[in-house]
Design an enzyme around this catalytic site. Structure first.
Site, mmCIF file in Angstrom:
data_model
loop_
_atom_site.group_PDB
_atom_site.id
_atom_site.type_symbol
_atom_site.label_atom_id
_atom_site.label_comp_id
_atom_site.label_asym_id
_atom_site.label_seq_id
_atom_site.Cartn_x
_atom_site.Cartn_y
_atom_site.Cartn_z
ATOM 1 N N GLY A 2 0.831 -1.196 0.000
ATOM 2 C CA GLY A 2 0.000 0.000 0.000
ATOM 3 C C GLY A 2 0.866 1.247 0.000
ATOM 4 O O GLY A 2 1.954 1.270 -0.581
ATOM 5 N N SER A 3 0.406 2.281 0.682
ATOM 6 C CA SER A 3 1.104 3.567 0.683
ATOM 7 C C SER A 3 2.559 3.422 1.106
ATOM 8 O O SER A 3 3.473 3.847 0.402
ATOM 9 C CB SER A 3 0.383 4.545 1.617
ATOM 10 O OG SER A 3 1.100 5.759 1.736
ATOM 11 N N HIS A 53 4.634 0.866 12.502
ATOM 12 C CA HIS A 53 3.839 1.462 13.577
ATOM 13 C C HIS A 53 3.839 0.466 14.726
ATOM 14 O O HIS A 53 3.836 -0.743 14.513
ATOM 15 C CB HIS A 53 2.415 1.748 13.084
ATOM 16 C CG HIS A 53 1.487 2.320 14.112
ATOM 17 N ND1 HIS A 53 1.863 3.290 15.017
ATOM 18 C CD2 HIS A 53 0.181 2.052 14.392
ATOM 19 C CE1 HIS A 53 0.828 3.605 15.787
ATOM 20 N NE2 HIS A 53 -0.195 2.859 15.436
ATOM 21 N N GLU A 110 -3.741 11.661 16.489
ATOM 22 C CA GLU A 110 -4.876 11.369 15.610
ATOM 23 C C GLU A 110 -6.206 11.694 16.285
ATOM 24 O O GLU A 110 -7.102 12.282 15.673
ATOM 25 C CB GLU A 110 -4.854 9.893 15.220
ATOM 26 C CG GLU A 110 -3.711 9.502 14.302
ATOM 27 C CD GLU A 110 -3.559 8.005 14.157
ATOM 28 O OE1 GLU A 110 -2.798 7.580 13.281
ATOM 29 O OE2 GLU A 110 -4.193 7.246 14.923
ATOM 30 N N GLY A 165 3.502 7.402 1.946
ATOM 31 C CA GLY A 165 4.375 6.622 1.090
ATOM 32 C C GLY A 165 4.767 7.303 -0.202
ATOM 33 O O GLY A 165 5.920 7.211 -0.635
ATOM 34 N N SER A 180 -4.429 -10.738 -4.221
ATOM 35 C CA SER A 180 -4.246 -9.298 -4.057
ATOM 36 C C SER A 180 -4.162 -8.596 -5.403
ATOM 37 O O SER A 180 -3.422 -9.019 -6.297
ATOM 38 C CB SER A 180 -2.973 -9.008 -3.251
ATOM 39 O OG SER A 180 -2.677 -7.628 -3.266
ATOM 40 N N SER A 218 -2.743 -5.888 -5.831
ATOM 41 C CA SER A 218 -1.465 -5.182 -5.892
ATOM 42 C C SER A 218 -0.340 -6.034 -6.460
ATOM 43 O O SER A 218 0.737 -5.513 -6.761
ATOM 44 C CB SER A 218 -1.070 -4.703 -4.484
ATOM 45 O OG SER A 218 -2.001 -3.774 -3.984
ATOM 46 N N GLU A 241 -10.670 27.411 4.524
ATOM 47 C CA GLU A 241 -9.496 28.226 4.816
ATOM 48 C C GLU A 241 -8.566 27.590 5.840
ATOM 49 O O GLU A 241 -7.457 28.093 6.075
ATOM 50 C CB GLU A 241 -9.933 29.624 5.266
ATOM 51 C CG GLU A 241 -10.603 30.407 4.136
ATOM 52 C CD GLU A 241 -10.909 31.851 4.507
ATOM 53 O OE1 GLU A 241 -10.319 32.352 5.490
ATOM 54 O OE2 GLU A 241 -11.730 32.477 3.816
ATOM 55 N N SER A 297 -3.149 38.699 9.327
ATOM 56 C CA SER A 297 -3.374 40.105 9.670
ATOM 57 C C SER A 297 -3.279 40.313 11.178
ATOM 58 O O SER A 297 -3.420 39.374 11.969
ATOM 59 C CB SER A 297 -4.757 40.547 9.184
ATOM 60 O OG SER A 297 -5.772 39.940 9.968
#
EC number: 1.1.1.86
Length: 330
Positions: free
Chosen positions: A26-27, A108, A195, A134, A51, A53, A231, A252
């Protein structure tokens, strides 16, 4: 202060003659695998037979095996699939091949921090976690630069785990920018807190509350959307590039005065106390147990809350306004 390692502190020679398996594409998986390959590392990708991928990885010149086959071959196994898939992949495909002297790595720390995966004592366990998505890890690597990474060692069975982690970090370009030493506990707990309380949970709740406040006071939803959601990127980009002080310098005087005098009325001591409760739930395992149980049970509450969020009026207003913005990819 944190210890930071750079290219001169790491050697790819540590990986010479060692086979690396990247489980997942993945990423992060694709970036790790391609960067390692381009650094001269013997790498293969582990993906299920069905898969989607697999074809992409093969087209990019990588050797593709099943997770079990890749784990059997490899000396270093990097698990880069979603957290919730780790337990099954580990039990079915990695653990049977995790013999003494091998290394198990993560991007992780969740599953190690909360004891959901318990590797054998004779295996090195380390983490290399890029602080960027990634596609950025790959693009910056190809430009001859790198994305900073976190490195941690949970188990040093070989006595050489940190050197292996730093070599891996160098292989993906991390030591070009800097590899920051941490622990699985620190990375996991701070990542989850960021998160939940700030980046995702905190920011989305703040945006929705601001939008609701303006609309309930009679302002048009479209203008409220611009002021409270659209914004936000302008401000975050300024903070990202130069910190809070640089952001305040760039806006500003009126906006800056409102920032320093009204911001503390929004994020009050009571809000900070709630943040501490969230952190306590992360540290004592309450959140992890809740999330694992929710996932194991088919995610009914998670699915309900996500669907409810999609029905918030801010989503409908945004869908109407974004086509006006030619610079946003459609």
């Amino acid at each position: 202060m944190v210890e930071i390692y750079y290219d001169d502190d790491a050697s790819l020679d540590v990986l010479a003659g060692r086979k690396v398996a990247v489980i997942g594409y993945g990423s992060q998986g694709h970036a790790h695998a391609l960067n390692l390959r381009d650094s001269g590392v013997d790498v293969r990708v582990g993906l299920p037979a069905d898969s989607r991928s697999r074809a992409k990885a093969a087209e990019e010149g990588l050797r593709v095996l099943t997770p079990a086959e890749a784990s059997a071959e490899a000396d270093i196994i990097m698990l880069l699939t979603p957290d919730t898939t780790h337990r099954k992949i580990y039990a079915d495909s990695i653990a049977p091949h995790l013999s003494e002297g091998k290394a198990l790595a993560f991007g992780h720390g969740f599953n190690i921090r909360y004891g959901l995966i318990e590797p054998p004592a004779g295996v090195d366990v380390f983490m290399v976690a890029p602080k960027g998505p990634g596609h950025l890890v790959r693009r910056v690597f190809e430009e001859g630069k790198g994305v900073p990474v976190l490195v941690a060692v949970e188990n040093d069975a070989s006595g050489n785990a940190l050197a292996v982690a730093l070599a891996y970090a160098k292989g993906i370009g991390g030591t070009r920018a800097g590899a920051l030493r941490t622990t699985f506990t620190e990375e996991t707990e701070t990542d989850l807190f960021g998160e939940q309380a700030v980046l995702c949970g905190g920011a989305s709740a703040l945006v929705q509350a601001g939008f609701e406040t303006l609309v309930e006071a009679g302002y048009t939803p479209e203008v409220a959307y611009f002021e409270c959601l659209h914004e936000l990127k302008l401000i975050v980009d300024l903070m990202y590039e130069g910190g809070i002080s640089q952001m305040r310098y760039s806006i500003s005087d009126t906006a800056e005065y409102g920032d320093v005098t009204r911001g503390p009325r929004v994020v009050t001591p009571a809000v900070k106390a709630e943040m501490r409760k969230i952190l306590d739930e992360i540290r004592d395992g309450t959140f992890a147990r809740e999330w694992v149980a929710e996932d194991d049970n088919g995610r009914p509450n998670f699915t309900k809350l996500v669907e409810e969020g999609k029905q918030h009026p801010i989503e409908q207003v945004g869908a109407k306004l974004r086509p006006l913005m030619s610079w946003i990819a459609k």
